[in-house]
Design a protein around this motif. Structure first.
Motif, PDB file in Angstrom:
ATOM      1  N   GLY A 274      -0.429   2.175  12.566  1.00 18.40           N
ATOM      2  CA  GLY A 274       0.290   1.301  13.488  1.00 18.40           C
ATOM      3  C   GLY A 274       0.019   1.685  14.938  1.00 18.40           C
ATOM      4  O   GLY A 274      -0.136   0.833  15.812  1.00 18.40           O
ATOM      5  N   MET A 275      -0.047   2.989  15.206  1.00 21.19           N
ATOM      6  CA  MET A 275      -0.327   3.432  16.573  1.00 21.19           C
ATOM      7  C   MET A 275      -1.725   3.007  17.021  1.00 21.19           C
ATOM      8  O   MET A 275      -1.937   2.673  18.192  1.00 21.19           O
ATOM      9  CB  MET A 275      -0.158   4.959  16.708  1.00 21.19           C
ATOM     10  N   ALA A 276      -2.698   3.024  16.086  1.00 21.48           N
ATOM     11  CA  ALA A 276      -4.044   2.546  16.430  1.00 21.48           C
ATOM     12  C   ALA A 276      -3.987   1.059  16.784  1.00 21.48           C
ATOM     13  O   ALA A 276      -4.696   0.596  17.693  1.00 21.48           O
ATOM     14  CB  ALA A 276      -4.992   2.787  15.263  1.00 21.48           C
ATOM     15  N   ALA A 277      -3.112   0.318  16.110  1.00 20.66           N
ATOM     16  CA  ALA A 277      -2.960  -1.119  16.402  1.00 20.66           C
ATOM     17  C   ALA A 277      -2.395  -1.312  17.811  1.00 20.66           C
ATOM     18  O   ALA A 277      -2.875  -2.139  18.591  1.00 20.66           O
ATOM     19  CB  ALA A 277      -2.050  -1.764  15.357  1.00 20.66           C
ATOM     20  N   ILE A 278      -1.379  -0.515  18.138  1.00 16.88           N
ATOM     21  CA  ILE A 278      -0.763  -0.614  19.473  1.00 16.88           C
ATOM     22  C   ILE A 278      -1.789  -0.216  20.537  1.00 16.88           C
ATOM     23  O   ILE A 278      -1.918  -0.859  21.582  1.00 16.88           O
ATOM     24  CB  ILE A 278       0.515   0.261  19.533  1.00 16.88           C
ATOM     25  N   GLN A 279      -2.562   0.811  20.236  1.00 12.74           N
ATOM     26  CA  GLN A 279      -3.589   1.250  21.179  1.00 12.74           C
ATOM     27  C   GLN A 279      -4.640   0.154  21.393  1.00 12.74           C
ATOM     28  O   GLN A 279      -5.106  -0.053  22.517  1.00 12.74           O
ATOM     29  CB  GLN A 279      -4.258   2.520  20.658  1.00 12.74           C
TER      30      GLN A 279
ATOM     31  N   ASN B 243       6.190  -6.587  14.883  1.00  7.15           N
ATOM     32  CA  ASN B 243       6.898  -7.329  13.823  1.00  7.15           C
ATOM     33  C   ASN B 243       7.083  -6.488  12.555  1.00  7.15           C
ATOM     34  O   ASN B 243       7.257  -7.038  11.472  1.00  7.15           O
ATOM     35  CB  ASN B 243       6.100  -8.607  13.512  1.00  7.15           C
ATOM     36  N   THR B 244       7.042  -5.161  12.730  1.00 13.67           N
ATOM     37  CA  THR B 244       7.109  -4.248  11.583  1.00 13.67           C
ATOM     38  C   THR B 244       8.373  -4.436  10.742  1.00 13.67           C
ATOM     39  O   THR B 244       8.314  -4.426   9.518  1.00 13.67           O
ATOM     40  CB  THR B 244       7.047  -2.787  12.083  1.00 13.67           C
ATOM     41  N   PHE B 245       9.523  -4.619  11.398  1.00  8.86           N
ATOM     42  CA  PHE B 245      10.798  -4.619  10.661  1.00  8.86           C
ATOM     43  C   PHE B 245      11.009  -5.874   9.813  1.00  8.86           C
ATOM     44  O   PHE B 245      11.552  -5.786   8.723  1.00  8.86           O
ATOM     45  CB  PHE B 245      11.981  -4.471  11.635  1.00  8.86           C
ATOM     46  N   LEU B 246      10.615  -7.044  10.308  1.00 10.57           N
ATOM     47  CA  LEU B 246      10.928  -8.269   9.551  1.00 10.57           C
ATOM     48  C   LEU B 246       9.748  -8.830   8.772  1.00 10.57           C
ATOM     49  O   LEU B 246       9.959  -9.577   7.815  1.00 10.57           O
ATOM     50  CB  LEU B 246      11.516  -9.340  10.481  1.00 10.57           C
TER      51      LEU B 246
ATOM     52  N   ALA C  19       1.632  -1.331   9.275  1.00 13.18           N
ATOM     53  CA  ALA C  19       1.540  -1.767   7.871  1.00 13.18           C
ATOM     54  C   ALA C  19       1.870  -0.629   6.917  1.00 13.18           C
ATOM     55  O   ALA C  19       1.959  -0.822   5.710  1.00 13.18           O
ATOM     56  CB  ALA C  19       0.150  -2.326   7.587  1.00 13.18           C
ATOM     57  N   THR C  20       2.063   0.567   7.499  1.00  9.38           N
ATOM     58  CA  THR C  20       2.546   1.721   6.749  1.00  9.38           C
ATOM     59  C   THR C  20       3.915   1.405   6.143  1.00  9.38           C
ATOM     60  O   THR C  20       4.307   1.997   5.153  1.00  9.38           O
ATOM     61  CB  THR C  20       2.717   2.911   7.728  1.00  9.38           C
ATOM     62  N   LYS C  21       4.635   0.478   6.762  1.00  7.00           N
ATOM     63  CA  LYS C  21       6.015   0.197   6.384  1.00  7.00           C
ATOM     64  C   LYS C  21       6.061  -0.949   5.357  1.00  7.00           C
ATOM     65  O   LYS C  21       5.510  -0.798   4.292  1.00  7.00           O
ATOM     66  CB  LYS C  21       6.833  -0.099   7.649  1.00  7.00           C
ATOM     67  N   TYR C  22       6.696  -2.067   5.687  1.00  6.66           N
ATOM     68  CA  TYR C  22       6.914  -3.088   4.655  1.00  6.66           C
ATOM     69  C   TYR C  22       5.633  -3.718   4.111  1.00  6.66           C
ATOM     70  O   TYR C  22       5.562  -4.038   2.934  1.00  6.66           O
ATOM     71  CB  TYR C  22       7.826  -4.204   5.179  1.00  6.66           C
TER      72      TYR C  22
ATOM     73  N   MET D 240       0.573   4.935   2.115  1.00  3.89           N
ATOM     74  CA  MET D 240      -0.610   4.744   2.958  1.00  3.89           C
ATOM     75  C   MET D 240      -0.204   4.561   4.423  1.00  3.89           C
ATOM     76  O   MET D 240       0.942   4.277   4.733  1.00  3.89           O
ATOM     77  CB  MET D 240      -1.418   3.524   2.511  1.00  3.89           C
ATOM     78  N   LEU D 241      -1.214   4.729   5.309  1.00  2.00           N
ATOM     79  CA  LEU D 241      -1.020   4.539   6.746  1.00  2.00           C
ATOM     80  C   LEU D 241      -1.947   3.393   7.163  1.00  2.00           C
ATOM     81  O   LEU D 241      -3.138   3.412   6.832  1.00  2.00           O
ATOM     82  CB  LEU D 241      -1.442   5.840   7.433  1.00  2.00           C
ATOM     83  N   ALA D 242      -1.409   2.395   7.860  1.00  2.00           N
ATOM     84  CA  ALA D 242      -2.258   1.283   8.309  1.00  2.00           C
ATOM     85  C   ALA D 242      -1.580   0.535   9.445  1.00  2.00           C
ATOM     86  O   ALA D 242      -0.358   0.606   9.607  1.00  2.00           O
ATOM     87  CB  ALA D 242      -2.536   0.322   7.154  1.00  2.00           C
ATOM     88  N   GLY D 243      -2.386  -0.185  10.221  1.00  2.00           N
ATOM     89  CA  GLY D 243      -1.857  -0.995  11.318  1.00  2.00           C
ATOM     90  C   GLY D 243      -2.540  -2.340  11.361  1.00  2.00           C
ATOM     91  O   GLY D 243      -3.640  -2.506  10.820  1.00  2.00           O
TER      92      GLY D 243
HETATM   93  C1  LIG Z   1       6.063   3.353  12.262  1.00  2.00           C
HETATM   94  C2  LIG Z   1       6.080   2.381  13.363  1.00  2.00           C
HETATM   95  C3  LIG Z   1       5.019   2.299  14.268  1.00  2.00           C
HETATM   96  C4  LIG Z   1       3.823   3.248  14.207  1.00  2.00           C
HETATM   97  O1  LIG Z   1       3.065   3.027  13.057  1.00  2.00           O
HETATM   98  P1  LIG Z   1       2.210   4.185  12.292  1.00  2.00           P
HETATM   99  O2  LIG Z   1       1.673   3.427  11.113  1.00  2.00           O
HETATM  100  O3  LIG Z   1       3.180   5.257  11.918  1.00  2.00           O
HETATM  101  O4  LIG Z   1       1.161   4.652  13.214  1.00  2.00           O
HETATM  102  C5  LIG Z   1       5.074   1.310  15.240  1.00  2.00           C
HETATM  103  N1  LIG Z   1       6.116   0.472  15.345  1.00  2.00           N
HETATM  104  C6  LIG Z   1       7.169   0.536  14.492  1.00  2.00           C
HETATM  105  C7  LIG Z   1       8.304  -0.419  14.653  1.00  2.00           C
HETATM  106  C8  LIG Z   1       7.184   1.484  13.471  1.00  2.00           C
HETATM  107  O5  LIG Z   1       8.233   1.552  12.649  1.00  2.00           O
END
Ligand SMILES: *Cc1c(COP(=O)(O)O)cnc(C)c1O
Length: 377
Positions: free
Chosen positions: A86-91, A185-188, A207-210, A217-220
């Motif tokens: 996700g951090m790579a995506a933000i970057q 949009n990670t939460f919803l 994408a690590t989350k929902y 896994m770790l993904a963005g």
């Molecule tokens: C976890 C998270 C990130 C960072 O994502 P990683 O996959 O851990 O690098 C960014 N935004 C939100 C809302 C997150 O919960």
């Protein structure tokens, strides 16, 4: 992108099926591990179409491309990028900005985003102005001639404030049509919120989350509304190279198939858990936006936290969120630890605030686990 004829649950379940990426018509998308691809002749290189063909897998690789086109469709964007976190995506999104640019952000964000934004200010002179996510009049006053983007997270992390994306996009684009409205949009997930439909220009996900949903896994993800934005991003993506590998691309594609069903159950469980927590005398306040699987709550005093973490039998004391297993975190010590105490307290991130990622276990078991964990000893 033209709007799909199919509902989102159909799109999700059918992810990768019935495409023309595989000569054998496999139902499950194959994993193409090759890092490079053979050319037929010189003309093949001279007329190379980076949107359809393959040469080197940093640029594009078949499994990732199927995933990316699915993600673009889900969020209603022109193009999507699958990255290593996700951090790579933000970057990648911030590769669009340069020294002197100003970005307005909502004030309650993922802790890692704040840490990255501080880094960008210190090393690259990109400036950030915080908006409280509530006062829309104030938002228009925060936008200056140097403002290039508005960065939002809604519902916010961890205090679950809800921002009206549509209203933010209207205000921003009225002042400057080129302002980029970016939504984490990670939460919803697109099951409950599609920011581009509400006027946003860019969507990011951890994408690590929902989206992957199994704590494995770790993904963005970055999705761009227009080809104009995605062309610049594509160049920067290939130049910097934090791509998602073929195996994880496949795993994420596989996980997306159950996203809609998972989100429904996360919401059902979180609705029941938040109602049960609100009735407990040991709980001071519950924050639940009414949708999704994230619930934050304040206990009456900090001593209860240690006891709760020790007693829990199902819910794990662990960082992260969005997976099938329920997790409990203390944001002040974990996700938001790098923030100054003053800033944390201003947002209500005290040592009595806990954030629960409600998983897919039986809701009665989760409620019983919390009750026995919080019961007065
Ligand atoms: C976890 C998270 C990130 C960072 O994502 P990683 O996959 O851990 O690098 C960014 N935004 C939100 C809302 C997150 O919960």
């Amino acid at each position: 992108m033209t709007k799909s004829r199919f509902a989102i649950d159909t799109l999700l379940v059918q992810a990768g099926n019935r495409g023309n990426h595989d000569q054998h018509h496999a139902i499950s998308t194959p994993i193409y591990l090759s890092s490079n691809f053979r050319h037929q002749d010189l003309a093949d290189v001279e007329n190379f179409d980076p949107h359809k063909q393959y040469s080197y897998s940093r640029l594009a690789t078949p499994t990732r491309r199927v995933l990316e086109s699915t993600l673009a469709q889900l969020e209603g964007g022109a193009h999507a990028f699958a990255l290593s976190s996700g951090m790579a995506a933000i970057q990648l999104v911030f590769s669009l900005f340069k020294t002197g640019d100003q970005i307005v952000t909502s004030d309650d964000l993922y802790g890692g985003s704040f840490r990255f934004f501080d880094y960008l200010t210190d090393h690259y002179g990109i400036h950030f102005t915080k908006w409280n996510g509530k006062d829309y009049q104030q938002l228009s006053q925060l936008i200056t001639k140097d403002t290039k983007a508005i960065w939002l997270e809604t519902p916010s992390n961890p205090t679950m404030k809800v921002i009206d994306i549509n209203q933010v996009a209207q205000i921003a684009h009225q002042i400057n049509p080129k302002l980029l409205v970016c939504v984490d949009n990670t939460f919803l997930t697109p099951v409950y919120q599609q920011p581009i439909q509400e006027g946003a220009d860019l969507v990011v996900h951890s994408a690590t989350k929902y989206l992957s949903g199994h704590n494995d896994m770790l993904a963005g993800v970055v999705v761009a509304k227009s080809a104009e934005i995605s062309d610049t991003l594509a160049f920067n993506f290939n130049t910097t190279g934090s791509t998602l590998d073929p195996f994880d691309s496949w795993l994420l594609l596989r996980s997306l198939k159950t996203l809609s069903v998972r989100m429904q159950r996360h919401t059902e469980n979180a609705t029941r858990v938040s109602a049960a927590l609100a009735k407990l005398p040991q709980v001071e306040k519950v924050l639940y936006p009414g949708v999704g699987g994230m619930v934050s709550f304040y206990v009456q005093n900090h001593d209860q936290v240690e006891q709760l973490f020790k007693r829990l039998k199902i819910i794990s004391f662990a960082e992260s969120l969005g997976g099938v297993e329920s997790l409990l975190t203390i944001p002040a010590l974990q996700t938001h630890h790098d923030m100054s105490e003053t800033a944390r307290l201003k947002l209500g991130i005290t040592d009595k605030l806990l954030r629960l990622s409600v998983g897919l276990e039986n809701a009665n078991d989760l409620i019983a686990d919390l009750k026995q964990g919080l019961a007065d000893s």
